[in-house]
Scaffold this motif. Structure first.
Motif, PDB file in Angstrom:
ATOM      1  N   ASN A  99       7.506  25.738   4.931  1.00  0.00           N
ATOM      2  CA  ASN A  99       8.285  25.119   4.036  1.00  0.00           C
ATOM      3  C   ASN A  99       7.897  23.645   3.713  1.00  0.00           C
ATOM      4  OD1 ASN A  99      10.771  23.852   2.888  1.00  0.00           O
ATOM      5  ND2 ASN A  99      11.889  24.163   4.824  1.00  0.00           N
ATOM      6  N   PRO A 100       7.209  23.475   2.346  1.00  0.00           N
ATOM      7  CA  PRO A 100       6.503  22.440   1.895  1.00  0.00           C
ATOM      8  C   PRO A 100       7.564  21.210   1.543  1.00  0.00           C
ATOM      9  CG  PRO A 100       6.284  24.094   0.225  1.00  0.00           C
ATOM     10  CD  PRO A 100       7.093  24.725   1.462  1.00  0.00           C
TER      11      PRO A 100
ATOM     12  N   TRP B  85       0.850  -1.266   0.013  1.00  0.00           N
ATOM     13  CA  TRP B  85       0.096   0.080  -0.140  1.00  0.00           C
ATOM     14  C   TRP B  85       0.801   1.125   0.026  1.00  0.00           C
ATOM     15  CZ3 TRP B  85      -4.490   1.429  -1.608  1.00  0.00           C
ATOM     16  CH2 TRP B  85      -4.999   2.478  -1.313  1.00  0.00           C
ATOM     17  N   ARG B  86       0.624   2.202  -0.742  1.00  0.00           N
ATOM     18  CA  ARG B  86       1.135   3.395  -1.143  1.00  0.00           C
ATOM     19  C   ARG B  86       0.188   4.588  -1.398  1.00  0.00           C
ATOM     20  NH1 ARG B  86       6.008   3.743  -1.089  1.00  0.00           N
ATOM     21  NH2 ARG B  86       6.250   1.540  -2.150  1.00  0.00           N
ATOM     22  N   ASP B  87       0.180   5.645  -0.663  1.00  0.00           N
ATOM     23  CA  ASP B  87      -0.599   6.738  -1.019  1.00  0.00           C
ATOM     24  C   ASP B  87       0.123   7.916  -1.309  1.00  0.00           C
ATOM     25  OD1 ASP B  87      -3.172   7.666  -1.543  1.00  0.00           O
ATOM     26  OD2 ASP B  87      -3.528   8.102   0.764  1.00  0.00           O
ATOM     27  N   MET B  88      -0.523   8.935  -2.360  1.00  0.00           N
ATOM     28  CA  MET B  88       0.188  10.102  -2.806  1.00  0.00           C
ATOM     29  C   MET B  88      -0.809  11.245  -2.875  1.00  0.00           C
ATOM     30  SD  MET B  88       0.902   6.924  -4.778  1.00  0.00           S
ATOM     31  CE  MET B  88      -0.149   7.363  -5.980  1.00  0.00           C
ATOM     32  N   ARG B  89      -0.288  12.321  -2.584  1.00  0.00           N
ATOM     33  CA  ARG B  89      -0.934  13.583  -2.677  1.00  0.00           C
ATOM     34  C   ARG B  89      -0.022  14.530  -3.220  1.00  0.00           C
ATOM     35  NH1 ARG B  89      -4.351  10.313  -2.353  1.00  0.00           N
ATOM     36  NH2 ARG B  89      -6.113  10.389  -1.128  1.00  0.00           N
ATOM     37  N   VAL B  90      -0.450  15.654  -3.646  1.00  0.00           N
ATOM     38  CA  VAL B  90      -0.017  16.903  -4.347  1.00  0.00           C
ATOM     39  C   VAL B  90      -0.160  18.197  -3.647  1.00  0.00           C
ATOM     40  CG1 VAL B  90       0.741  18.240  -6.204  1.00  0.00           C
ATOM     41  CG2 VAL B  90       0.884  15.740  -6.180  1.00  0.00           C
ATOM     42  N   TYR B  91       0.781  19.173  -3.295  1.00  0.00           N
ATOM     43  CA  TYR B  91       0.658  20.470  -2.587  1.00  0.00           C
ATOM     44  C   TYR B  91       1.732  21.413  -3.743  1.00  0.00           C
ATOM     45  CZ  TYR B  91       0.345  24.323   0.217  1.00  0.00           C
ATOM     46  OH  TYR B  91       0.018  25.739   0.812  1.00  0.00           O
ATOM     47  N   GLN B  92       0.940  22.187  -4.160  1.00  0.00           N
ATOM     48  CA  GLN B  92       1.888  23.158  -5.041  1.00  0.00           C
ATOM     49  C   GLN B  92       2.857  22.230  -6.066  1.00  0.00           C
ATOM     50  OE1 GLN B  92       4.015  25.654  -2.301  1.00  0.00           O
ATOM     51  NE2 GLN B  92       2.030  26.842  -1.897  1.00  0.00           N
ATOM     52  N   ASN B  93       3.990  22.475  -5.941  1.00  0.00           N
ATOM     53  CA  ASN B  93       4.729  21.545  -6.709  1.00  0.00           C
ATOM     54  C   ASN B  93       5.705  20.364  -6.149  1.00  0.00           C
ATOM     55  OD1 ASN B  93       6.420  23.538  -5.755  1.00  0.00           O
ATOM     56  ND2 ASN B  93       8.134  22.770  -7.092  1.00  0.00           N
ATOM     57  N   TYR B  94       4.762  19.865  -5.061  1.00  0.00           N
ATOM     58  CA  TYR B  94       5.525  19.062  -4.221  1.00  0.00           C
ATOM     59  C   TYR B  94       4.417  17.456  -4.082  1.00  0.00           C
ATOM     60  CZ  TYR B  94       9.161  21.928  -2.627  1.00  0.00           C
ATOM     61  OH  TYR B  94      10.205  22.846  -2.685  1.00  0.00           O
TER      62      TYR B  94
ATOM     63  N   LEU C 257       8.339  18.433  -7.861  1.00  0.00           N
ATOM     64  CA  LEU C 257       7.932  18.168  -9.397  1.00  0.00           C
ATOM     65  C   LEU C 257       8.231  19.417 -10.201  1.00  0.00           C
ATOM     66  CD1 LEU C 257       4.189  16.913  -8.193  1.00  0.00           C
ATOM     67  CD2 LEU C 257       6.036  15.547  -8.915  1.00  0.00           C
ATOM     68  N   ALA C 258       8.971  20.237 -10.015  1.00  0.00           N
ATOM     69  CA  ALA C 258       9.370  21.601 -10.516  1.00  0.00           C
ATOM     70  C   ALA C 258       9.794  21.334 -11.891  1.00  0.00           C
ATOM     71  CB  ALA C 258      10.408  22.581  -9.694  1.00  0.00           C
ATOM     72  N   ASN C 259      10.347  20.082 -12.120  1.00  0.00           N
ATOM     73  CA  ASN C 259      10.974  19.829 -13.467  1.00  0.00           C
ATOM     74  C   ASN C 259      10.445  18.359 -14.101  1.00  0.00           C
ATOM     75  OD1 ASN C 259      13.014  22.046 -13.486  1.00  0.00           O
ATOM     76  ND2 ASN C 259      13.994  20.957 -11.782  1.00  0.00           N
TER      77      ASN C 259
END
Length: 171
Positions: free
Chosen positions: A160-161, A83-92, A108-110
């Motif tokens: 500091n994300p 099990w793995r779970d992922m979420r995004v905030y801004q470019n992270y 995720l900037a690049n």
């Protein structure tokens, strides 16, 4: 044109849905007996669209701007887990697993240039496993729940994300 399920060697029951593409676990480099387990989405500032795929051996980033032509952009290894779970905030992107390791933080900037960078991990529990992740993108708070009998752990992403600070715990 559209690829049919028979052209790709896979068959799924469906109604009013057309399978446009298929990426197998082997294509992701998942070892035998491994699995895929969760999916989340991200749209880069340029408008390109990505699927973020949880795998038993890490997190994969797939460009799906052209749904019939998905492209695996990058992969970040992670603790072995069903099990793995992922979420995004801004470019992270933040990823957790029942296999431990705390919260993996990825930049995720690049991503449009084909690169996702593992910034680090926030691992501030005696048991580093986590089952579920949620982010309130309006308030900038991340909620990490479950895993190893843990309750809820709350992190502030605003200051500091890349290194979110833990601001609360609920058992």
């Amino acid at each position: 044109g559209n690829l049919s399920d028979t052209q790709m060697g896979v068959t799924f029951p469906s109604s009013n849905v057309t399978l446009l593409s298929w990426i197998s676990l082997t294509d992701f480099g998942v070892p035998g007996g491994g699995n895929g387990n969760s999916c989340f989405g991200y749209t880069s500032p340029s408008g390109r669209e990505y699927a973020i795929m949880g795998l038993s051996n890490g997190t994969a980033f797939v460009e799906v701007t052209q749904p019939g032509n998905p492209v695996i952009v990058d992969q970040i290894a992670g603790p072995s887990s069903l099990w793995r779970d992922m979420r995004v905030y801004q470019n992270y992107c933040y990823a957790i697993s029942e296999g431990g390791g705390g919260i993996q933080v990825m930049n995720l900037a690049n991503i449009d240039a084909g690169s996702v960078t593992l910034v680090g991990a926030v691992d501030d529990d005696a048991t580093s496993a986590t089952h579920t992740l949620a982010i309130n993108t309006d308030s900038g708070y991340l909620y990490r729940a479950g895993g190893g009998s843990n309750g809820l752990r709350v992190y502030n992403l605003n200051a500091n994300p890349a290194v979110p600070a833990r601001v609360g715990t609920y058992s």
